[in-house]
Write a protein that holds these residues in place. Sequence first.
Motif, PDB file in Angstrom:
ATOM      1  N   ILE A 135      -6.143  12.167  -2.487  1.00 30.57           N
ATOM      2  CA  ILE A 135      -5.488  10.895  -2.807  1.00 30.57           C
ATOM      3  C   ILE A 135      -5.973  10.359  -4.149  1.00 30.57           C
ATOM      4  O   ILE A 135      -5.175   9.945  -5.007  1.00 30.57           O
ATOM      5  N   LEU A 136      -7.287  10.368  -4.364  1.00 28.85           N
ATOM      6  CA  LEU A 136      -7.851   9.874  -5.619  1.00 28.85           C
ATOM      7  C   LEU A 136      -7.380  10.715  -6.801  1.00 28.85           C
ATOM      8  O   LEU A 136      -7.072  10.193  -7.880  1.00 28.85           O
ATOM      9  N   ARG A 137      -7.307  12.031  -6.580  1.00 28.55           N
ATOM     10  CA  ARG A 137      -6.848  12.927  -7.645  1.00 28.55           C
ATOM     11  C   ARG A 137      -5.393  12.630  -8.006  1.00 28.55           C
ATOM     12  O   ARG A 137      -5.022  12.620  -9.180  1.00 28.55           O
ATOM     13  N   LYS A 138      -4.564  12.375  -6.982  1.00 30.75           N
ATOM     14  CA  LYS A 138      -3.164  12.053  -7.228  1.00 30.75           C
ATOM     15  C   LYS A 138      -3.016  10.734  -7.978  1.00 30.75           C
ATOM     16  O   LYS A 138      -2.198  10.599  -8.896  1.00 30.75           O
ATOM     17  N   ILE A 139      -3.791   9.742  -7.572  1.00 26.98           N
ATOM     18  CA  ILE A 139      -3.724   8.429  -8.217  1.00 26.98           C
ATOM     19  C   ILE A 139      -4.153   8.532  -9.671  1.00 26.98           C
ATOM     20  O   ILE A 139      -3.497   7.971 -10.573  1.00 26.98           O
ATOM     21  N   MET A 140      -5.251   9.242  -9.941  1.00 19.74           N
ATOM     22  CA  MET A 140      -5.733   9.399 -11.309  1.00 19.74           C
ATOM     23  C   MET A 140      -4.738  10.183 -12.152  1.00 19.74           C
ATOM     24  O   MET A 140      -4.483   9.857 -13.315  1.00 19.74           O
ATOM     25  N   LEU A 176       0.829  -1.208   0.000  1.00 19.61           N
ATOM     26  CA  LEU A 176       0.000   0.000   0.000  1.00 19.61           C
ATOM     27  C   LEU A 176       0.865   1.260   0.000  1.00 19.61           C
ATOM     28  O   LEU A 176       0.564   2.231  -0.701  1.00 19.61           O
ATOM     29  N   ALA A 177       1.935   1.243   0.800  1.00 19.05           N
ATOM     30  CA  ALA A 177       2.808   2.410   0.884  1.00 19.05           C
ATOM     31  C   ALA A 177       3.473   2.707  -0.441  1.00 19.05           C
ATOM     32  O   ALA A 177       3.630   3.878  -0.826  1.00 19.05           O
ATOM     33  N   LEU A 178       3.863   1.668  -1.172  1.00 17.87           N
ATOM     34  CA  LEU A 178       4.506   1.869  -2.471  1.00 17.87           C
ATOM     35  C   LEU A 178       3.494   2.206  -3.552  1.00 17.87           C
ATOM     36  O   LEU A 178       3.835   2.856  -4.553  1.00 17.87           O
ATOM     37  N   SER A 179       2.248   1.784  -3.348  1.00 18.78           N
ATOM     38  CA  SER A 179       1.203   2.057  -4.349  1.00 18.78           C
ATOM     39  C   SER A 179       0.612   3.456  -4.177  1.00 18.78           C
ATOM     40  O   SER A 179       0.192   4.072  -5.158  1.00 18.78           O
ATOM     41  N   VAL A 180       0.567   3.915  -2.937  1.00 10.95           N
ATOM     42  CA  VAL A 180       0.009   5.253  -2.652  1.00 10.95           C
ATOM     43  C   VAL A 180       1.053   6.059  -1.879  1.00 10.95           C
ATOM     44  O   VAL A 180       0.882   6.337  -0.693  1.00 10.95           O
ATOM     45  N   PRO A 181       2.143   6.468  -2.529  1.00 16.24           N
ATOM     46  CA  PRO A 181       3.252   7.123  -1.812  1.00 16.24           C
ATOM     47  C   PRO A 181       3.029   8.613  -1.580  1.00 16.24           C
ATOM     48  O   PRO A 181       3.890   9.435  -1.893  1.00 16.24           O
ATOM     49  N   TYR A 182       1.881   8.957  -1.050  1.00 16.37           N
ATOM     50  CA  TYR A 182       1.540  10.365  -0.832  1.00 16.37           C
ATOM     51  C   TYR A 182       1.442  10.607   0.664  1.00 16.37           C
ATOM     52  O   TYR A 182       0.359  10.579   1.257  1.00 16.37           O
TER      53      TYR A 182
END
Length: 476
Positions: free
Chosen positions: A466-471, A397-403
């Motif tokens: 978070i969603l905006r960053k991922i997209m 999770l940390a590597l997938s969402v590094p924010y």
Amino acid sequence: MLKSLTKILSLQSNYGIKQRREHDENIVALPVQLANCNVCVEENRHCNCDHTIAEDRNNTTTAEGVNVDVEHDSNADSSFAHAVINMVGMLIGLGQLSTPYAVEKGGWASTLLLVGLGVICAYTSHILGKCLEKNPKLTSYVDIGNQAFGSKGRFLVATFIYMEIFMSLVSYTISLHDNLIIVFLGTHLKLKLAILSTSQLLTLVAVLIALPSLWIRDLSSISFLSSLGILMSLLIFVCVSVTAIFGGFQANNNHSIPVFKLHNIPSISGLYVFGYGGHVVFPDLYKSMKDPSKFTKVSIVSFTIVTALYTSMGFMGAKMFGNDVKSQITLNMPPNQIITKIALWATVLTPMTKYALEFSPFSIQLEQTLPNSMSGRTKLVIRGCVASFLLLTILTLALSVPYFEYVLSLTGSLVSVAICLIFPCVFYMKIFWGKITRPLLVLNITLVIFGVLLGVIGTISSTELILRKIMSHHST
């Protein structure tokens, strides 16, 4: 002092180092032989429940109008100074890394929110002490939830505690990843068939190094990790302070930070609240004190120190780097200076000291749920495998969402607000219902409403970011 540090940081007592029984379910209760249990006392009826046979007790205390034999805690030897050191050490952590970023995003006046939350959390710490004072049978945060709302309250509190542990470890791992990049700047690692970048491989190696600590059953063997984690947090603050004073930075970006940015308050409120997270272990600290009547003074002094530390850290970082300040202040420090290397290594080592201690409540609870027919070795293997799997899940999770800033803000808004602000007020009103004065009732209701609003808008804001960053990442 080390025994006291270990006691409050490991959270062992929250989930039952001692086998206990309670009303109609096999969950944690006090290791004392009582004429009445908590539920029956509240209902003013005689209790026919079975209780664990007690050992010899050293003193008798009257609680809720019922004389009970209360176990004397031989570890209750913390002085006022030790209690303050313990509480300050518990509160200082990831929050200080993100405070300069939060000040820059919210504006200089947002520090009023930081100070205000410090005052509120000091008050909620005080009322937790009042709940423990009213009923000496209570020994943990979970017990207070059970006293207020029975098994449902216990389950709800335990759920939030596990959520906080899990999400905090994700944030710690993100911090580990971000700082390792700077520590090993210029390093290139490449493995065949590996799809991970160099920074991700370095983080994987660091987590694997910490992984064996999850298999140690006796946490006293790794008790030094608690004091080491506190030392690392204080070292980071000293390094940033030295850089601010002697680093030769000119505050040329100071004018670019406005007084107040209202639209950013929802997202940074979670960062501020997270920095005051520690209420889960405050009951352990209360029980460890030689004179628990001084707990309120301990809370006031400790939160004053921590609030001053966070505020000064926020002003120093925002003034030094202005709009260029990053989500973790250590990432802004000049990379070639020795003081920066010390701060970076302290930031890298901090998460590695947290894994075993943060996993201890879950590991202990898991082992207690396993059948008694299993051997100790089998239980150790199961708890080790499950904990290792969860840690690798956290790493993924940390590597997938590094924010870092958004995950930390989400943790603060979704979980820490409830544990530090909402739950203590609700528990206090329920336990003291009918005895609480009208001004205090209004105050606590107001704080609950404020906490709910802060949590809801902060959670929505952080989730959207978070969603905006991922997209945005996937679109590029």
